[in-house]
Design a protein around this motif. Structure first.
Motif, mmCIF file in Angstrom:
data_model
loop_
_atom_site.group_PDB
_atom_site.id
_atom_site.type_symbol
_atom_site.label_atom_id
_atom_site.label_comp_id
_atom_site.label_asym_id
_atom_site.label_seq_id
_atom_site.Cartn_x
_atom_site.Cartn_y
_atom_site.Cartn_z
ATOM 1 N N SER A 73 0.823 -1.207 0.000
ATOM 2 C CA SER A 73 0.000 0.000 0.000
ATOM 3 C C SER A 73 0.861 1.261 0.000
ATOM 4 O O SER A 73 0.555 2.247 -0.682
ATOM 5 N N SER B 297 2.345 1.515 -3.664
ATOM 6 C CA SER B 297 1.452 1.506 -4.829
ATOM 7 C C SER B 297 1.197 2.902 -5.389
ATOM 8 O O SER B 297 1.139 3.090 -6.610
ATOM 9 N N SER B 298 1.055 3.912 -4.506
ATOM 10 C CA SER B 298 0.809 5.281 -4.967
ATOM 11 C C SER B 298 1.978 5.780 -5.804
ATOM 12 O O SER B 298 1.793 6.370 -6.880
ATOM 13 N N HIS B 299 3.180 5.536 -5.304
ATOM 14 C CA HIS B 299 4.373 5.977 -6.028
ATOM 15 C C HIS B 299 4.490 5.272 -7.373
ATOM 16 O O HIS B 299 4.825 5.899 -8.391
ATOM 17 N N ASN C 152 -1.510 13.293 -9.468
ATOM 18 C CA ASN C 152 -0.545 13.044 -8.386
ATOM 19 C C ASN C 152 -1.128 13.291 -6.999
ATOM 20 O O ASN C 152 -1.093 12.400 -6.135
ATOM 21 N N ILE D 215 -3.974 10.722 -6.275
ATOM 22 C CA ILE D 215 -3.468 9.379 -5.967
ATOM 23 C C ILE D 215 -2.911 9.319 -4.545
ATOM 24 O O ILE D 215 -3.229 8.416 -3.769
ATOM 25 N N TYR D 216 -2.081 10.294 -4.196
ATOM 26 C CA TYR D 216 -1.449 10.269 -2.878
ATOM 27 C C TYR D 216 -2.448 10.544 -1.758
ATOM 28 O O TYR D 216 -2.288 10.062 -0.645
ATOM 29 N N THR D 217 -3.484 11.333 -2.045
ATOM 30 C CA THR D 217 -4.486 11.639 -1.019
ATOM 31 C C THR D 217 -5.425 10.471 -0.788
ATOM 32 O O THR D 217 -5.681 10.063 0.348
ATOM 33 N N ARG E 146 -5.048 7.342 -1.496
ATOM 34 C CA ARG E 146 -4.432 6.065 -1.157
ATOM 35 C C ARG E 146 -3.533 6.149 0.078
ATOM 36 O O ARG E 146 -2.868 5.175 0.418
ATOM 37 N N ASN E 147 -3.514 7.299 0.731
ATOM 38 C CA ASN E 147 -2.625 7.471 1.875
ATOM 39 C C ASN E 147 -3.437 7.860 3.103
ATOM 40 O O ASN E 147 -3.991 8.960 3.180
#
Length: 312
Positions: free
Chosen positions: A238, A241-243, A285, A288-290, A292-293
């Protein structure tokens, strides 16, 4: 009549989306809100990380740098696109065109190497968790970021200096900004040496950091598969995966643009590809980071609660 040699040209013409002039208003209506949304989203990510002490780690330091790069990268290109959509074909001075190319390359190449630095950070975090804070100290993080900007500066200067020191036999750039490939179309005589130089620099700027990312993730996946706990494996996957999604989006479009010969250049296709990595990727970007994090979402909810309290 266009002079045979325009090496002393003082202005170029950006044709933009001239082939679909009837769609200019529609493209503007779609693009302008996306531009504002991307600026707001990336600024919000940077402010949330800066304002939450629990996120003051190397991973989020790099994420802040990524958001800042996306804001700058986008702002080098999109305002000219919007102007082109409203006015039509617009002029850009030779110096202005050179500066746009330099900053486009500077921010783009810096992002390539920053994504490699982020993969190294994940490699250390998962493969050497006990030594993570020692290895990825603030001095190392700042040095890695400084290195990405240095690489961006070198590539930008090399490309821009070589391209604009050559004679031009055309004025009309069939693009919405001073992109490398359409400018190569305007060079006088045999542009093969310049084309080789573009591909060689692209190999350095795209392939080298990409190979670093591949190696990092081979080591990461190998370490994850050796973990005894399924929960630990899921958490590690997890985190990465975002990166990986961001890397796939950015490198996929960038490599399709620059790791191929000029003979395969298609103005319409390349404009669409350029839109994807200049507009779509910087927007995705932060999403995705928001999404999935969990730590970023938790900090976002905390900031939202604080704002609501202040407003009451």
């Amino acid at each position: 009549m266009i002079p045979a040699n325009l090496s002393e040209v003082s202005e170029f013409k950006l044709l933009g989306f001239s082939e679909v002039s009837h769609l200019h208003l529609l493209i503007f209506v779609v693009l302008f809100p996306l531009y504002i949304l991307t600026l707001v989203a990336n600024t919000m990510i940077a402010l949330i990380i800066h304002g939450d002490k629990t996120l003051h780690t190397s991973m989020y330091f790099f994420l802040t740098q990524l958001s800042c790069l996306d804001i700058c990268y986008l702002s080098v290109i999109v305002p000219k696109i919007l102007e082109n959509l409203i006015v039509g074909t617009i002029g850009v001075s030779k110096i202005g065109c050179a500066m746009q190319m330099f900053f486009f390359l500077f921010f783009g190449v810096a992002e390539c190497f920053l994504l490699a630095a982020m993969s190294f950070d994940r490699y250390v975090a998962i493969c050497f968790p006990l030594h993570y804070t020692v290895i990825m100290n603030s001095r190392v993080c700042i040095s890695l970021v400084a290195g990405t900007y240095l690489c961006g500066t070198v590539v930008g200067l090399v490309h821009t200096t070589i391209t604009f020191s050559l004679p031009f036999c055309g004025l009309a750039i069939n693009h919405f900004f001073c992109e490398i490939q359409p400018l190569l179309e305007l060079l006088c005589g045999n542009s093969a040496p310049t084309e080789i130089q573009v591909i060689a620099v692209a190999v350095f700027a795209i392939v080298c950091p990409f190979l670093t990312i591949i190696y990092s993730y081979i080591c990461i996946i190998s370490t994850i598969l050796k973990m005894s706990s399924t929960e630990s494996q899921q958490k590690a996957f997890s985190t990465c995966s975002s990166h990986l999604l961001v890397v796939t989006l950015f490198y996929g479009t960038a490599s399709s643009m620059y790791l191929r010969p000029k003979s395969s250049y298609s103005a319409t296709v390349d404009k669409l590809l350029s839109l994807s990595y200049t507009v779509v990727t910087p927007l995705l970007n932060p999403v995705i980071y928001t999404l999935r994090n969990e730590e970023v979402k938790r900090a976002l909810r905390k900031r939202w609660r604080n704002i609501n309290i202040l407003l009451k």
